[in-house]
Structure formats: structure tokens, C-alpha cells
Design a protein around this motif. Structure first.
Motif, PDB file in Angstrom:
ATOM      1  N   GLN A 113      36.866  13.967  21.073  1.00 28.18           N
ATOM      2  CA  GLN A 113      36.542  14.137  22.354  1.00 28.18           C
ATOM      3  C   GLN A 113      37.796  15.306  22.833  1.00 28.18           C
ATOM      4  O   GLN A 113      39.309  14.159  22.778  1.00 28.18           O
ATOM      5  CB  GLN A 113      37.070  13.232  22.526  1.00 28.18           C
ATOM      6  CG  GLN A 113      37.235  12.606  24.550  1.00 28.18           C
ATOM      7  CD  GLN A 113      37.171  11.684  25.070  1.00 28.18           C
ATOM      8  OE1 GLN A 113      36.009  10.540  24.954  1.00 28.18           O
ATOM      9  NE2 GLN A 113      38.221  11.167  26.003  1.00 28.18           N
ATOM     10  N   TYR A 114      37.319  16.101  23.482  1.00 28.76           N
ATOM     11  CA  TYR A 114      38.857  17.266  23.677  1.00 28.76           C
ATOM     12  C   TYR A 114      39.034  16.393  24.759  1.00 28.76           C
ATOM     13  O   TYR A 114      40.890  17.443  24.909  1.00 28.76           O
ATOM     14  CB  TYR A 114      37.984  18.536  23.098  1.00 28.76           C
ATOM     15  CG  TYR A 114      37.446  18.505  22.098  1.00 28.76           C
ATOM     16  CD1 TYR A 114      38.296  18.989  20.978  1.00 28.76           C
ATOM     17  CD2 TYR A 114      36.827  17.759  21.338  1.00 28.76           C
ATOM     18  CE1 TYR A 114      38.025  19.604  19.906  1.00 28.76           C
ATOM     19  CE2 TYR A 114      35.817  17.876  19.919  1.00 28.76           C
ATOM     20  CZ  TYR A 114      36.373  18.967  18.831  1.00 28.76           C
ATOM     21  OH  TYR A 114      36.156  19.670  18.029  1.00 28.76           O
ATOM     22  N   VAL A 115      38.285  16.448  25.751  1.00 28.04           N
ATOM     23  CA  VAL A 115      39.095  16.671  27.518  1.00 28.04           C
ATOM     24  C   VAL A 115      38.578  14.642  27.742  1.00 28.04           C
ATOM     25  O   VAL A 115      37.981  14.709  28.181  1.00 28.04           O
ATOM     26  CB  VAL A 115      38.407  18.056  27.777  1.00 28.04           C
ATOM     27  CG1 VAL A 115      38.556  17.483  29.911  1.00 28.04           C
ATOM     28  CG2 VAL A 115      38.896  18.879  27.335  1.00 28.04           C
ATOM     29  N   TYR A 116      39.182  14.429  28.958  1.00 28.39           N
ATOM     30  CA  TYR A 116      39.222  13.464  29.324  1.00 28.39           C
ATOM     31  C   TYR A 116      39.724  13.371  30.369  1.00 28.39           C
ATOM     32  O   TYR A 116      41.251  13.271  30.262  1.00 28.39           O
ATOM     33  CB  TYR A 116      39.367  12.150  28.462  1.00 28.39           C
ATOM     34  CG  TYR A 116      39.099  11.062  29.348  1.00 28.39           C
ATOM     35  CD1 TYR A 116      40.079  10.231  28.672  1.00 28.39           C
ATOM     36  CD2 TYR A 116      38.342  10.984  29.977  1.00 28.39           C
ATOM     37  CE1 TYR A 116      39.946   9.333  30.071  1.00 28.39           C
ATOM     38  CE2 TYR A 116      37.560   9.997  31.096  1.00 28.39           C
ATOM     39  CZ  TYR A 116      38.917   8.312  30.986  1.00 28.39           C
ATOM     40  OH  TYR A 116      38.125   8.076  31.578  1.00 28.39           O
ATOM     41  N   THR A 117      39.775  13.756  31.968  1.00 25.94           N
ATOM     42  CA  THR A 117      40.245  13.931  33.233  1.00 25.94           C
ATOM     43  C   THR A 117      40.661  12.431  33.704  1.00 25.94           C
ATOM     44  O   THR A 117      41.389  12.367  34.594  1.00 25.94           O
ATOM     45  CB  THR A 117      39.933  14.310  33.935  1.00 25.94           C
ATOM     46  OG1 THR A 117      38.461  13.502  33.960  1.00 25.94           O
ATOM     47  CG2 THR A 117      39.017  16.415  33.264  1.00 25.94           C
ATOM     48  N   ARG A 124      43.299  15.002  22.460  1.00 19.96           N
ATOM     49  CA  ARG A 124      42.239  15.083  21.614  1.00 19.96           C
ATOM     50  C   ARG A 124      42.059  13.316  21.247  1.00 19.96           C
ATOM     51  O   ARG A 124      42.920  12.444  20.396  1.00 19.96           O
ATOM     52  CB  ARG A 124      41.987  15.651  20.504  1.00 19.96           C
ATOM     53  CG  ARG A 124      41.806  17.000  20.782  1.00 19.96           C
ATOM     54  CD  ARG A 124      41.466  17.922  19.095  1.00 19.96           C
ATOM     55  NE  ARG A 124      41.677  19.201  19.850  1.00 19.96           N
ATOM     56  CZ  ARG A 124      41.243  20.236  18.359  1.00 19.96           C
ATOM     57  NH1 ARG A 124      40.929  19.900  17.640  1.00 19.96           N
ATOM     58  NH2 ARG A 124      41.552  21.248  19.145  1.00 19.96           N
ATOM     59  N   VAL A 125      40.603  12.512  21.059  1.00 15.62           N
ATOM     60  CA  VAL A 125      40.851  11.093  20.364  1.00 15.62           C
ATOM     61  C   VAL A 125      39.458  11.315  19.252  1.00 15.62           C
ATOM     62  O   VAL A 125      38.271  11.760  19.994  1.00 15.62           O
ATOM     63  CB  VAL A 125      40.181  10.431  21.642  1.00 15.62           C
ATOM     64  CG1 VAL A 125      39.477   9.150  21.040  1.00 15.62           C
ATOM     65  CG2 VAL A 125      41.630  10.606  22.737  1.00 15.62           C
ATOM     66  N   GLN A 126      39.645  11.085  18.484  1.00 17.03           N
ATOM     67  CA  GLN A 126      38.273  10.682  17.817  1.00 17.03           C
ATOM     68  C   GLN A 126      37.528  10.037  18.171  1.00 17.03           C
ATOM     69  O   GLN A 126      37.463   8.636  18.587  1.00 17.03           O
ATOM     70  CB  GLN A 126      38.811   9.716  16.152  1.00 17.03           C
ATOM     71  CG  GLN A 126      38.066   9.660  14.940  1.00 17.03           C
ATOM     72  CD  GLN A 126      38.081  11.251  14.347  1.00 17.03           C
ATOM     73  OE1 GLN A 126      38.907  12.155  14.569  1.00 17.03           O
ATOM     74  NE2 GLN A 126      36.756  12.085  13.991  1.00 17.03           N
ATOM     75  N   ARG A 127      36.121  10.252  18.158  1.00 16.94           N
ATOM     76  CA  ARG A 127      34.533   9.193  18.833  1.00 16.94           C
ATOM     77  C   ARG A 127      34.647   8.325  17.934  1.00 16.94           C
ATOM     78  O   ARG A 127      34.343   8.429  16.854  1.00 16.94           O
ATOM     79  CB  ARG A 127      33.435  10.449  18.619  1.00 16.94           C
ATOM     80  CG  ARG A 127      33.781  11.664  20.089  1.00 16.94           C
ATOM     81  CD  ARG A 127      33.051  12.055  20.831  1.00 16.94           C
ATOM     82  NE  ARG A 127      32.093  11.166  21.682  1.00 16.94           N
ATOM     83  CZ  ARG A 127      30.834  11.858  21.550  1.00 16.94           C
ATOM     84  NH1 ARG A 127      29.900  12.424  21.198  1.00 16.94           N
ATOM     85  NH2 ARG A 127      30.349  10.668  22.574  1.00 16.94           N
ATOM     86  N   PRO A 132      27.309   8.662  21.848  1.00 18.95           N
ATOM     87  CA  PRO A 132      26.417   9.299  22.396  1.00 18.95           C
ATOM     88  C   PRO A 132      26.606  10.974  22.180  1.00 18.95           C
ATOM     89  O   PRO A 132      27.749  11.586  22.247  1.00 18.95           O
ATOM     90  CB  PRO A 132      25.931   9.478  23.565  1.00 18.95           C
ATOM     91  CG  PRO A 132      27.092   8.535  24.149  1.00 18.95           C
ATOM     92  CD  PRO A 132      28.142   7.758  22.666  1.00 18.95           C
ATOM     93  N   PHE A 133      25.078  11.819  21.916  1.00 16.85           N
ATOM     94  CA  PHE A 133      26.087  13.651  21.670  1.00 16.85           C
ATOM     95  C   PHE A 133      24.364  14.014  21.970  1.00 16.85           C
ATOM     96  O   PHE A 133      23.104  13.715  21.004  1.00 16.85           O
ATOM     97  CB  PHE A 133      25.959  13.817  20.371  1.00 16.85           C
ATOM     98  CG  PHE A 133      26.297  15.146  20.358  1.00 16.85           C
ATOM     99  CD1 PHE A 133      24.910  15.882  20.314  1.00 16.85           C
ATOM    100  CD2 PHE A 133      27.878  15.653  20.653  1.00 16.85           C
ATOM    101  CE1 PHE A 133      25.377  18.077  20.589  1.00 16.85           C
ATOM    102  CE2 PHE A 133      28.130  17.257  20.972  1.00 16.85           C
ATOM    103  CZ  PHE A 133      26.817  17.809  20.841  1.00 16.85           C
ATOM    104  N   VAL A 134      24.395  14.086  23.606  1.00 17.21           N
ATOM    105  CA  VAL A 134      22.439  14.693  23.405  1.00 17.21           C
ATOM    106  C   VAL A 134      22.322  15.980  22.952  1.00 17.21           C
ATOM    107  O   VAL A 134      23.144  17.516  23.563  1.00 17.21           O
ATOM    108  CB  VAL A 134      21.799  14.696  24.921  1.00 17.21           C
ATOM    109  CG1 VAL A 134      22.302  13.314  25.803  1.00 17.21           C
ATOM    110  CG2 VAL A 134      23.207  15.678  25.584  1.00 17.21           C
ATOM    111  N   THR A 135      21.180  16.867  23.026  1.00 20.26           N
ATOM    112  CA  THR A 135      21.094  17.827  22.520  1.00 20.26           C
ATOM    113  C   THR A 135      19.474  18.759  23.158  1.00 20.26           C
ATOM    114  O   THR A 135      19.156  20.091  23.413  1.00 20.26           O
ATOM    115  CB  THR A 135      20.339  18.140  20.964  1.00 20.26           C
ATOM    116  OG1 THR A 135      18.974  17.294  20.911  1.00 20.26           O
ATOM    117  CG2 THR A 135      21.147  17.675  20.347  1.00 20.26           C
TER     118      THR A 135
END
Length: 739
Positions: A113-117, A124-127, A132-135
Motif C-alpha cells: 500500500q503506497y498511499v493512504y490519505t 508504505r505498508v505491506q498488504r 483484494p485486487f481488481v483487474t
């Protein structure tokens, strides 16, 4: 024929009335029973409709709430920051986009995770595995425990738009409280329960004990099967609380979620019991009333009935029946209901008529606006196309004349060439006027001396007025310069002179007068008033009220377009000024144009012609130009100055040449090009792949706006202008070229 003998013990009138009452009462009781049954069925249907409406409304509200997150995520998914992997810029844009809402934004790939407002600073945070990841399209996920907050969360994910398959997802997580707030705002039927389940049939919000059931999967198998199929309808279920209920499952929304509303079966049974008791009570009351009425005279009984019948007839004739005061409560209640129904019918008719009239008027206004917009769009497209092609022709003519002028010695030929170049300049001015009229654009105000403007445009204005019109101009001493776009001001004066000329078919005098106006007279800073006065036919009040309407004209077909005065008004308003008209039939018209004066009445000086910098070395120019005529004269002019020119007929051809490894000192390209790339696309490609190659853009007219960092030269340009622009592009110096 034998007649029946009279009975020895005939029944009394009271007995007969009692028997009559009983004879009426028994069918009445049966009718009440049927009515009660019918009412129960109707109440059940109404209850079903109410449950269905609540579920559908809740479903729509939830879908709208998720749409807000989807729109936010998709808007961020197409940003340049995502394409360029500029995480800091994306963090800034995401925080701005989510400002004022409870939503947050995340940018993730499959592992990090690169950005979290939701955090004050980006990190950065390790997922977690299986995150979930969508294509494909947008999807919504429920997270029982957020990786940072540790609380349940709902997140909507969309893939990045610039790559397929995507490497990044943009997510908009939000707390389940947002969904719960929507459920809380819905009017759940009394005793019922409203729920929202996701595509996995897990409870996302519930009107009763939401914290207890959040994330719990629906337990009733038929309900889950119906939701899996994406269907909708009623089921007799047991709720999570174990309450037997009539449950409605709304149709799956765009995100696979369902709204579920359950109404306890006990509530429906209570309705049946209540209706039965009401029927029994009403039948008893009717019997009592019938027995009492049997003791009264037939006339006393029949008179209120006749009055009620008359009231019902009034209602049938769409009249408001009067409220009766017969003394019989039931009849008076029915009368009051009939009266109220008549009032509601009349009110409904009035409201319906008003709404129909409003809808018709709105449709007419919308159709008129659409028609006007299409006419304006057609004018804009026509002027844009003509301007583009005509500027290319002017570019070819003017550049060819300049090349010839450099080889001709002073004499009669040089004067003819100078006149031809001057005509090209005037033609370019006319094209700019046509563009200014055909498509709105930002004005370029500067101090303009009215004396110089009227003197400069005297020849053009006199030709516009015609031979039968005497044109006089008078600028009062001390009149300050105006702060306006000179091209638009000259076009406005031409339009006013055209109108004055057409108002005097037999000839006459048109006067242009200018004077300063004190600030106290207009409640504004000092203004300059420009009057155009004619001695023509004048206008009556109805015509005067419509003169600023686009396309309104009193001229014969083919003579006028009705666009002159609207252009004048638009120019005045955009210049922070105003325009007024005074006219008397048979005595002429005065049009007063008010424009702001230049600050302190500053003297107007034409900028001194700065020496044009010329390239201090010979250049190898890559020129992309699709116009054959322009491509035949510009390279020749540059080669005459000692430069090398490689000409390409399209941006695609130029890019292919650059990709092959060819080296050039500067790129010179037109904007509008055939093929898959425009000139601006080619410049953008060079900025990414050949950042050291300077670029110069030429345009005759284009709806695409160049980047502020791109140097632009406007067609028709001169040889010296082009050489100066090439020098500025190569040296990186700022350029100032004619617009």
C-alpha cells in the motif's frame, strides 16, 4: 284467482321495521365480513408494497453512496500521477479530491500500500496475503479488520486506467457507519428490520443491533440462493433474531449488494385481528342504529340518506359536496369524507394542470436553448475550419512574398510587395475577428487610444458604411484611453456602423462620439462612453426589448443575422462595461458603449519593435507540416538563411524518423495533423523520450490548447518571427511572438 287472506295477527310497524332492520343487518354483516377480508388483503398488499418501496429506496440510496466512491476512484485512476507513478503527487491530489468527505483514498499494488490519505503522512505498508485486487470493473470488499485502523471497513477498488493488465488499484475505503447512516435514515416499517448485504450475503448494515450483526452471513438458505441468482422477491423467512417474517429481497445493484426488508408475520396477523374486531364492532353499531332508527319515522330516516345521495352525485359531477349535519354520525362522517375527497380532487386537478403547464414551458425553453446552442456550435465549427485553412493560405502567400522581398531591390516592385504583405496582415486581422466572433475566448485587454484606433480603422469603417453614408468621428479632449481588447473593440464598432448603415437606406450621417464619464455617475471607476448615432428609422418598444437576443433581426432574409448587437453586448460585459440603446421611431438610434478607462489615463504607446534574435548557428530543423503549400515555402525560406530542413507530412512520420535515431537541433510542427498523432501529441512524445530536443509549435487555429510550456507561433508568421522563435526554442529563452 283467490286473494290471500290477511293474517289474524298482523305485525306492527315497529315489528316490520325491526324485521326490515334485521333483513338489512344480516347482509350488512356478511358484507362487512367480506369487506374486512378485502381490506385485510388490501392491507397486506399495501404492507408488501411498503416493504418493497423501502427496500428499493434503500437499494438505490446504497448504490448512489457507492457510486460516489466509484466516481472518486475512477477520477483518480486516470490522473497523470498514476501513469507516471508519482506517489507524492497522487497523495496530494487524492487528499484534495476527498477533502470535505469522510472517504479516504488508497493506492495499492498486489503486495504493498503506497498511499493512504487516512494518515497524516504518506508511508508504505505491506498488504496482507489475499488482500483484494481488481483487474476489471469496480468491486466493493468488506474488510473485518483494517490493516492500519484495526476496525471494520468497506472499500471500493478500481484498476488504474492507463495499463492493461493493471499494476495498481485505487481504493476508497470508508467505515460501515456511512452505510449504516443510510439505513438509519430510511423509514423502516413499524416492527420490521432493514438490512444491507454484500455479494457474499454478509450484513453490512442493519436497522436493529447493527454492531452485533456486522459482517455476519445471512443464515436463511433460500434467501442466500435468491441473492446469489441476483433475483428479487418476497420470502417467508426467519431473521437473524429468529423472528418469522415476510421478507423482501431487492434486486442486486451494480455492486452486487442487496437491500433486505423484513416485516414480522405477527404484524400482519394483528392487522387481521384488528379488522375482524372492527367488522364486529361496526356490525353491532349498525344493528343498534337500525333498531333505534326503526323507532323513528321513515321520513326521519330517509331524509339524511337522500341528502347523502345528493352529495355523492355532486362528487360524481366533480363538485365539492357540502358537509351535512343530519345528526347521524356515520352519515355525517361519510359526508365529511365526500367533502374532503371533492376538495382533494379539485386541488389535484389544479396541481396537475400547473405541473403540465410548467413541464410544457420547460420543454419549450429547453428546446429553444438546444436550438440556440446548436446554431452557435455550427458557427464556431465553420469559423474554426475556415480560419485554419485560410491561415495556411495566408502563411504560404506571406512567406512567399517575404522570400521574394528579400531578393528585390528598392523600387516599384518592393512597394507592391510591401502592399501585398500589408494586405496579408489585414487578412490575418479579419480572420482573428471572425474567430473572436465565432467562438468565445478570453479577451486580451490593453490600453487603447480611441483617436489612434479610429484613425487606424478609418478605411475599413468607411468601406463598411458605404458611399451614401457620411461617417464622422469626434473624441472629446481629455478622453482617456480605454482598457479593452483592440480587435474586439474594432469588431464591435464595425457591427454598430453596419446596423446604423442598414437603418438609413436613403443615406445619412453616422457619428462616432467618445467622452469620459465621471465615476460618480456610474457607481464604478472612471469609464469611457462611445456613442454611435444614426439618423435612421429608429425602433419601437417591442423591437427595442429584443435587440440583444441572438438571431433576432428586423432585416430581410439574407441581409442580417441578428448577431451584431449580441456580440457588442458580450464584448462589453466581458470587458467589465455595459451597453445601452436609445431609439425613437423616425428619429434615429443612439447606441452607448461603456468601457473601463485605463488606470490613471496612462498614455498608450505601441511597444517598440525589439530586435529579433536570430540563431547564432545553423540549425537542422525537423518540420512536420501537412499543408502542401506551407511545406513548399517555409523550408525554402529557412534554407535560404542557411539552415537545413527535413520535412515530414505527418506527426507519425516525424516520430518514426526520430525513433530511427535521426538527430535534429529543433522540432517545428503544426498542431492539426493527419494520422494518429497531432502536433501536440508529437511534442509530448518528444518531451518523454527526447527531452533534450527543443520544440516549436505553429497553429492557424485549433481547439486544442497547447501546454503553457510549449512555445507557439501563430500563422501567418514572418521569416524574422520564425527565426526568432527557433532561436528562443534552441536557447531556452522566453519568446514573445504576435498572437
Amino acid at each position: 284467482m283467490r286473494l290471500p287472506r290477511p293474517s289474524r295477527h298482523p305485525a306492527s310497524i315497529r315489528t316490520r321495521l325491526i324485521l326490515l332492520v334485521l333483513a338489512v343487518w344480516v347482509p350488512a354483516v356478511a358484507g362487512l365480513a367480506l369487506q374486512a377480508r378485502s381490506t385485510y388483503v388490501q392491507q397486506e398488499r399495501l404492507a408488501r408494497d411498503s416493504v418493497r418501496q423501502v427496500a428499493d429506496n434503500l437499494n438505490s440510496a446504497i448504490e448512489a453512496e457507492l457510486d460516489k466512491r466509484r466516481v472518486l476512484a475512477q477520477a483518480l485512476a486516470v490522473t497523470r500521477a498514476v501513469r507516471e507513478r508519482d506517489f507524492a503527487k497522487f497523495d496530494e491530489q487524492a487528499r484534495q479530491a476527498a477533502a470535505g468527505t469522510r472517504a479516504t483514498v488508497i493506492l495499492v499494488d498486489r503486495t504493498q500500500q503506497y498511499v493512504y490519505t487516512g494518515l497524516p503522512e504518506r508511508r508504505r505498508v505491506q498488504r496482507l496475503p489475499g488482500a483484494p485486487f481488481v483487474t476489471g470493473g469496480p468491486q466493493v470488499f468488506f474488510v473485518p479488520q483494517g490493516p492500519i485502523s484495526g476496525r471494520p471497513a468497506i472499500a471500493l477498488y478500481v484498476p488504474e486506467a492507463s495499463r492493461d493488465p493493471p499494476e495498481f488499484n485505487i481504493g476508497v475505503p470508508f467505515p460501515p457507519d456511512d452505510v449504516q447512516a443510510i439505513v438509519d435514515r430510511q423509514a423502516t416499517p413499524a416492527g420490521g428490520v432493514s438490512s444491507v448485504i454484500d455479494r457474499e450475503q454478509r450484513v453490512m448494515a442493519r436497522s436493529r443491533d447493527p454492531a452485533r450483526w456486522l459482517g455476519v452471513t445471512a443464515s436463511y438458505t433460500p434467501l442466500r440462493e435468491l441473492a446469489n441468482r441476483g433475483g428479487s422477491g418476497f420470502l417467508e423467512t426467519l431473521t437473524l433474531d429468529g423472528v418469522a417474517s415476510l421478507t423482501y429481497v431487492a434486486r442486486r445493484n451494480a455492486y452486487g449488494w442487496h437491500a433486505v426488508v423484513a416485516l414480522p408475520m405477527a404484524t400482519l396477523r394483528r392487522t387481521a385481528e384488528r379488522l375482524t374486531l372492527q367488522a364486529v364492532a361496526v356490525s353491532g353499531v349498525l344493528l343498534l342504529i337500525g333498531l333505534v332508527l326503526a323507532m323513528l319515522s321513515a321520513r326521519w330516516i330517509s331524509q339524511p340518506v337522500l341528502q347523502l345521495k345528493s352529495a355523492a352525485a355532486d362528487l360524481g359531477r366533480e363538485q365539492v359536496p357540502p358537509v351535512l349535519r343530519s345528526g347521524v354520525g356515520e352519515l355525517d362522517d361519510v359526508s365529511a369524507a365526500l367533502h374532503a375527497a371533492g376538495v382533494r380532487i379539485q386541488q389535484t386537478e389544479r396541481v396537475l394542470e400547473a405541473r403540465v403547464a410548467e413541464a410544457v414551458q420547460a420543454a419549450e425553453v429547453a428546446q429553444a436553448k438546444l436550438f440556440e446552442a446548436r446554431k452557435h456550435e455550427a458557427i464556431g465549427r465553420l469559423t474554426g475550419g475556415v480560419a485554419h485553412d485560410f491561415n495556411n493560405l495566408l502563411q504560404t502567400i506571406s512567406m512567399g512574398l517575404q522570400v521574394v522581398q528579400r531578393t528585390v531591390h528598392e523600387g516599384s516592385h518592393s512597394r507592391a510587395l510591401g502592399a501585398a504583405l500589408s494586405a496579408c496582415g489585414k487578412a490575418a486581422d479579419l480572420v482573428r475577428q471572425m474567430l473572436a466572433f465565432g467562438r468565445p475566448h478570453a479577451l486580451l485587454p490593453r490600453p487603447v487610444s480611441l483617436e489612434d484606433l479610429l484613425l487606424h480603422s478609418r478605411e475599413l469603417t468607411a468601406k463598411a458604411a458605404g458611399e451614401r453614408i457620411r461617417l464622422v468621428a469626434q473624441v472629446a479632449p481629455g478622453t482617456p484611453p480605454v482598457l479593452a481588447d483592440p480587435t474586439q473593440l474594432e469588431l464591435a464598432l464595425l457591427n454598430l456602423v453596419f446596423n446604423a448603415r442598414d437603418a438609413m437606406p436613403q443615406g445619412g450621417t453616422v457619428a462616432i462620439e467618445a467622452t469620459g464619464v465621471a465615476a460618480s455617475d456610474t457607481m464604478q471607476p472612471a469609464l469611457v462612453r462611445i456613442d454611435v448615432v444614426d439618423e435612421g428609422l429608429g425602433m419601437d418598444a417591442p423591437t427595442l426589448a429584443r435587440v440583444f437576443e441572438p438571431y433576432f433581426t428586423t432585416k430581410a432574409p439574407g441581409v442580417g443575422t441578428g448577431l451584431g448587437l449580441p456580440q457588442v453586448q458580450a464584448f462589453a460585459k466581458l470587458s467589465d462595461g455595459d451597453v445601452r440603446i436609445e431609439s425613437v421611431v423616425g428619429r434615429g438610434t443612439r447606441v452607448s458603449l461603456f468601457l473601463p478607462a485605463a488606470i490613471d489615463g496612462a498614455a498608450v504607446r505601441e511597444p517598440a519593435a525589439a530586435p529579433r534574435p536570430r540563431p547564432d548557428r545553423l540549425l537542422h530543423v525537423l518540420m512536420a507540416e501537412d499543408d502542401v503549400l506551407v511545406g513548399s515555402v517555409v523550408p525554402a525560406a529557412l534554407e535560404r538563411e542557411g539552415h537545413r530542413v527535413t520535412l515530414c507530412r505527418s506527426a507519425d512520420e516525424a516520430r518514426a524518423l526520430l525513433e530511427s535515431g535521426a538527430r535534429f537541433d529543433v522540432l517545428f510542427t503544426d498542431v492539426v495533423m493527419p494520422g494518429s498523432l497531432t502536433g501536440l501529441d508529437l511534442v509530448a512524445w518528444c518531451r518523454e523520450h527526447l527531452p533534450d530536443l527543443p520544440a516549436l509549435v505553429a497553429t492557424g487555429y485549433s481547439v486544442d490548447q497547447p501546454d503553457v510550456r510549449v512555445r507557439v507561433v501563430r500563422k501567418p508568421y514572418g521569416v524574422d518571427d520564425l527565426l526568432a522563435a527557433l532561436h528562443a526554442a534552441v536557447s531556452g529563452a522566453p519568446t514573445s511572438l504576435p498572437a
